[in-house]
Design a protein around this motif. Sequence first.
Motif, PDB file in Angstrom:
ATOM      1  N   VAL A  17      55.611  82.803  46.742  1.00 61.91           N
ATOM      2  CA  VAL A  17      54.506  83.733  46.468  1.00 61.91           C
ATOM      3  C   VAL A  17      53.231  82.959  46.140  1.00 61.91           C
ATOM      4  CG1 VAL A  17      53.655  85.529  44.902  1.00 61.91           C
ATOM      5  CG2 VAL A  17      56.021  85.602  45.718  1.00 61.91           C
ATOM      6  N   SER A  22      50.879  86.086  48.478  1.00 60.71           N
ATOM      7  CA  SER A  22      51.230  87.432  48.934  1.00 60.71           C
ATOM      8  C   SER A  22      52.727  87.631  48.813  1.00 60.71           C
ATOM      9  CB  SER A  22      50.803  87.630  50.394  1.00 60.71           C
ATOM     10  OG  SER A  22      51.418  88.758  50.960  1.00 60.71           O
ATOM     11  N   PHE A  23      53.125  88.769  48.240  1.00 62.57           N
ATOM     12  CA  PHE A  23      54.554  89.077  48.169  1.00 62.57           C
ATOM     13  C   PHE A  23      55.120  89.357  49.558  1.00 62.57           C
ATOM     14  CE2 PHE A  23      53.584  89.696  43.705  1.00 62.57           C
ATOM     15  CZ  PHE A  23      54.727  89.234  43.079  1.00 62.57           C
ATOM     16  N   THR A  24      54.296  89.994  50.413  1.00 62.77           N
ATOM     17  CA  THR A  24      54.758  90.354  51.753  1.00 62.77           C
ATOM     18  C   THR A  24      55.030  89.109  52.581  1.00 62.77           C
ATOM     19  OG1 THR A  24      53.494  92.412  51.690  1.00 62.77           O
ATOM     20  CG2 THR A  24      54.204  91.620  53.845  1.00 62.77           C
ATOM     21  N   ALA A  27      57.991  87.181  51.270  1.00 68.26           N
ATOM     22  CA  ALA A  27      59.249  87.816  51.658  1.00 68.26           C
ATOM     23  C   ALA A  27      59.625  87.435  53.088  1.00 68.26           C
ATOM     24  CB  ALA A  27      59.120  89.330  51.525  1.00 68.26           C
ATOM     25  N   GLN A  34      60.458  92.646  50.423  1.00 65.88           N
ATOM     26  CA  GLN A  34      59.379  92.471  49.464  1.00 65.88           C
ATOM     27  C   GLN A  34      59.828  92.857  48.062  1.00 65.88           C
ATOM     28  OE1 GLN A  34      55.639  94.255  50.558  1.00 65.88           O
ATOM     29  NE2 GLN A  34      54.861  94.235  48.455  1.00 65.88           N
ATOM     30  N   VAL A  37      61.821  89.981  46.458  1.00 63.58           N
ATOM     31  CA  VAL A  37      60.960  88.896  45.985  1.00 63.58           C
ATOM     32  C   VAL A  37      60.241  89.306  44.710  1.00 63.58           C
ATOM     33  CG1 VAL A  37      58.940  87.480  46.532  1.00 63.58           C
ATOM     34  CG2 VAL A  37      60.655  87.933  48.292  1.00 63.58           C
ATOM     35  N   SER A  38      59.742  90.529  44.682  1.00 63.19           N
ATOM     36  CA  SER A  38      59.052  91.026  43.494  1.00 63.19           C
ATOM     37  C   SER A  38      59.987  91.034  42.290  1.00 63.19           C
ATOM     38  CB  SER A  38      58.510  92.428  43.764  1.00 63.19           C
ATOM     39  OG  SER A  38      57.841  92.921  42.611  1.00 63.19           O
ATOM     40  N   VAL A  41      60.567  87.449  40.971  1.00 63.09           N
ATOM     41  CA  VAL A  41      59.433  86.937  40.203  1.00 63.09           C
ATOM     42  C   VAL A  41      59.360  87.606  38.839  1.00 63.09           C
ATOM     43  CG1 VAL A  41      56.908  86.762  40.107  1.00 63.09           C
ATOM     44  CG2 VAL A  41      58.121  86.275  42.251  1.00 63.09           C
ATOM     45  N   ARG A  55      48.292  90.758  39.044  1.00 62.05           N
ATOM     46  CA  ARG A  55      48.424  91.613  40.210  1.00 62.05           C
ATOM     47  C   ARG A  55      47.347  92.702  40.160  1.00 62.05           C
ATOM     48  NH1 ARG A  55      52.985  90.074  37.877  1.00 62.05           N
ATOM     49  NH2 ARG A  55      54.799  89.345  39.068  1.00 62.05           N
TER      50      ARG A  55
END
Length: 303
Positions: A17, A22-24, A27, A34, A37-38, A41, A55
């Motif tokens: 990340v 970017s989370f997208t 991922a 996504q 991954v979120s 974190v 964020r």
Amino acid sequence: MSNNSVSLRQLRAFIAVASEQSFTRAADKLDLSQSSVSTLVHELEANLGLRLFDRHTRQLHITQAGAELLPMMKKAVSDIDSVILSSSELKTLGRGRVSIAASSVQAALVLPYYIKQFALDYPDVKVELHDVAEHQVTKMVSSGEVDFGIGTESVNRPDLTAYLLSTDAFVVVMRADHALVHKRVLRWRDLTDVPVIGPHVGNPIRDRLDQALAIEGITLSRLYEVYLPLTMVGMVEAGLGVAVMSTALTKLATGLGLVMRDLADFDVRREVSLITHADRSLSPTAQRFRDILIRSRFEAFQN
């Protein structure tokens, strides 16, 4: 800080990340969803008790704490990856080391053949060969200086295990012009009246031979006592006497033009064993070399 442990997956998610901002995209890079991954974190932040990212609706910024931790986390993940790679290479014999102690005869005339074959199959594995006196083989195995040893000394101790590889017969080595060469049948008692060259008292090969001859009432008198088989062969070649040696020396003796004769009245043999520590596991590389020797039982040198 939470009592939960920081995981490698959490560290990888944070690094991805931070790298992609970017989370997208992170991922996609990690081949995860996504939301996964979120979650990773968030779990890392909870475990550390720190916010790693600020964020916003369309923006993602790493915090000061996250920026300070990022280099350390990258190094930690890199170190773990190196451990995983090294263990994989060791398992598949892509690297590693094998350390062997062997008596001078085995080290010079037998083991090089197997080391060459092993090196062709596993070129990145280093083989260390320690050519030492016979009595030192078991000492080096016991102390852990080497993975295993090849020797003829009798092993009767709880910390060592011996696997029989081969047996060698004792023969007489002499010059081609020696009087005993012309005897049609050569017996052990024929050696009691000639100068004999042999190892010192306490050498396991000499002890094995003397014990077997004593049962038959035969005693050999050594005119010269030396430590190394190569020296014995050299003294025979110089005409200083005959030597009683094992057939393992055939290549060396015949190369110098010497004659090797069997003794007709009874056969005396010595055992050559692979010696390991009973309570110590071998590395994958050492285990593979050991298994090759045990399967072959030195068959290349039995003829």
